[in-house]
Design a protein around this motif. Structure first.
Motif, mmCIF file in Angstrom:
data_model
loop_
_atom_site.group_PDB
_atom_site.id
_atom_site.type_symbol
_atom_site.label_atom_id
_atom_site.label_comp_id
_atom_site.label_asym_id
_atom_site.label_seq_id
_atom_site.Cartn_x
_atom_site.Cartn_y
_atom_site.Cartn_z
ATOM 1 N N ARG A 258 -3.389 -1.915 2.468
ATOM 2 C CA ARG A 258 -2.243 -2.003 0.564
ATOM 3 C C ARG A 258 -1.751 -1.103 0.359
ATOM 4 N N ALA A 259 -2.203 -0.103 0.183
ATOM 5 C CA ALA A 259 -0.926 1.174 -0.238
ATOM 6 C C ALA A 259 -0.323 1.059 0.938
ATOM 7 N N LYS A 260 -0.310 1.103 2.014
ATOM 8 C CA LYS A 260 0.413 1.048 2.674
ATOM 9 C C LYS A 260 1.604 0.264 2.459
ATOM 10 N N LEU A 261 1.143 -1.181 2.113
ATOM 11 C CA LEU A 261 2.776 -2.047 1.338
ATOM 12 C C LEU A 261 2.949 -1.523 0.317
ATOM 13 N N GLN A 262 2.536 -1.273 -0.446
ATOM 14 C CA GLN A 262 2.925 -0.763 -1.915
ATOM 15 C C GLN A 262 3.659 0.454 -1.489
ATOM 16 N N ARG A 263 3.560 0.950 -0.919
ATOM 17 C CA ARG A 263 4.621 2.436 -0.158
ATOM 18 C C ARG A 263 6.138 2.551 0.221
ATOM 19 N N ASN A 264 6.093 1.013 0.833
ATOM 20 C CA ASN A 264 6.759 0.203 1.979
ATOM 21 C C ASN A 264 7.883 -0.221 0.349
ATOM 22 N N TYR A 265 7.319 -1.360 -0.227
ATOM 23 C CA TYR A 265 7.969 -1.407 -1.390
ATOM 24 C C TYR A 265 8.766 -0.499 -2.032
ATOM 25 N N ARG A 266 7.917 0.774 -2.694
ATOM 26 C CA ARG A 266 8.376 1.566 -3.418
ATOM 27 C C ARG A 266 9.829 2.117 -2.442
ATOM 28 N N LYS A 267 9.580 2.569 -0.794
ATOM 29 C CA LYS A 267 10.881 3.154 -0.375
ATOM 30 C C LYS A 267 11.802 2.313 -0.903
ATOM 31 N N VAL A 268 11.617 0.488 -0.525
ATOM 32 C CA VAL A 268 12.824 0.054 -0.780
ATOM 33 C C VAL A 268 13.353 -0.060 -2.355
#
Length: 397
Positions: A258-268
């Protein structure tokens, strides 16, 4: 004796709010303080919402009972304060109830972007934060108001690229993915840009923005790769919830993914915000008058035809950013009516397509034209659809 005339010259300063989003680097002690304030803000909101609902129920049953308001709910919570609450900033409670009152006002105005009834905050939310209006900038660091009886207190280091000039207003601090961020609104003098002597219009589309000087791609290839990664993580998390049920969210692997998912959302979000910020800055620097469409994005998203593309294209963020930058720099922003036929109108002769001649997202099936083509059946002109829309919007100036 000669009388002396004194002339008073009043200089009117135009002020504006410029918000800086910065990264915070607190030490271990202040991290615990920030986490406690985030939890306290959520507690105050939930207690205030529950109190508001109870007071409203009493008011509906007995008209003699006081109607709930920001003032009455805040006084109720302050009167029932526990001892542990005095160890935290009092402004956190007051600003939380003020925001709750504003949320109830917005509930009766459906034109608000985040319209809806106020709901309880969850401690499982990825973003937790609080507000304060007693923070200061001291020697390039952020200093929060120290609660009563606290001895150890430290300033918070801020990312170096921030512009910290101006009068600091109510700041917002939030935690996301273990990192701390702050929105610092500064009241500064209005910086009026010199006249550029040119005008422009912007036609917003899914994946790109067309304007007088060319095209801006809002969904580059690097975003597509990130969206594919996000889709993969979402499927994996959904599979874990199906297999393990409610216990899945407590597992270490689930939390890490879930932390990886949130990091990718932040990058987007960072990539898209960077594109919009640079494009809107170029617009206000190069043009005096800018025309955009007053689109009903919410209604468009309900069609489910291109709702995902509309969400990713960030029409609302583009309009919001361009609006406040035009106010900052003294530029004119003109909104075309939502019913203005910028796409269906011919920019050469003024003919408007109706009925079966209209251009849709798939083009025109009757005349076998593509989505990007505009063929006028009155004067025979063949144009690019987006360029034709930009010319029609530009004609409104």
């Amino acid at each position: 004796m000669k009388s002396e005339k004194t002339t008073l010259i009043w200089v009117v300063m135009m002020l504006m709010i410029r918000t800086q989003k910065v990264r915070l680097y607190p030490n271990r002690h202040i991290k615990k303080v920030l986490d406690s304030l985030c939890d306290y803000r959520r507690y105050c909101w939930n207690e205030g919402l529950a109190t508001w609902n109870d007071m409203y129920d009493l008011y509906t049953l007995d008209s003699n009972s006081p109607r709930p308001s920001t003032y009455s709910v805040r006084n109720e919570l302050v009167a029932n304060k526990a001892d542990w609450q005095y160890e935290l900033s009092a402004r956190t409670l007051q600003l939380a109830i003020t925001d709750l009152g504003n949320a109830w006002k917005n509930f009766f105005d459906k034109a608000q972007p985040d319209w809806g009834k106020p709901t309880f905050k969850s401690k499982k939310a990825a973003r937790q934060g609080f507000k304060t209006d007693r923070a200061k900038i001291v020697a390039g660091k952020l200093r929060l108001d120290k609660p009563r009886g606290v001895k150890d207190w430290y300033d918070i280091r801020i990312s170096k690229h921030a512009d910290l000039s101006g009068v600091l207003k109510v700041i917002s601090i939030y935690r996301e993915n273990g990192k701390y961020w702050a929105s610092l609104p500064f009241e500064v003098e209005l910086d009026v840009k010199p006249k550029a002597g040119d005008n422009s219009a912007v036609d917003v589309n899914v994946g790109h923005l067309n304007y007088t000087a060319g095209v801006i791609n809002t969904l580059p290839k690097r975003l597509r790769k990130l969206y594919q990664r996000i889709k993969f993580y979402q499927r994996q998390l959904a599979h874990k919830r199906v297999v393990n049920g409610n216990k899945a969210t407590k597992g270490s692997r689930y939390i890490a993914m879930r932390a990886k998912l949130q990091r990718n959302y932040r990058k987007v979000a960072n990539i898209q915000h960077d594109i919009m910020q640079k494009f809107t800055t170029d617009l206000v620097n190069d043009y005096d008058k800018i025309v955009i469409e007053d689109l009903s994005v919410k209604v468009m998203q309900m069609s489910h035809v291109a709702s995902k593309g509309l969400q990713r294209s960030m029409f609302g963020y583009f309009r919001q950013t361009l609006t406040y930058k035009c106010d900052w720099y003294g530029k004119a922003l003109i909104f075309a009516d939502s019913q203005y036929p910028s796409t269906q109108r011919c920019s050469k002769c003024g003919h408007i397509k109706v009925g079966d001649d209209k251009i849709t997202l798939q083009g025109n099936a009757v005349h076998q034209t593509k989505h990007s083509e505009y063929v006028c059946y009155s004067c025979g002109t063949k144009l690019n659809r987006d360029e034709n829309a930009v010319a029609n919007l530009l004609a409104l100036i």
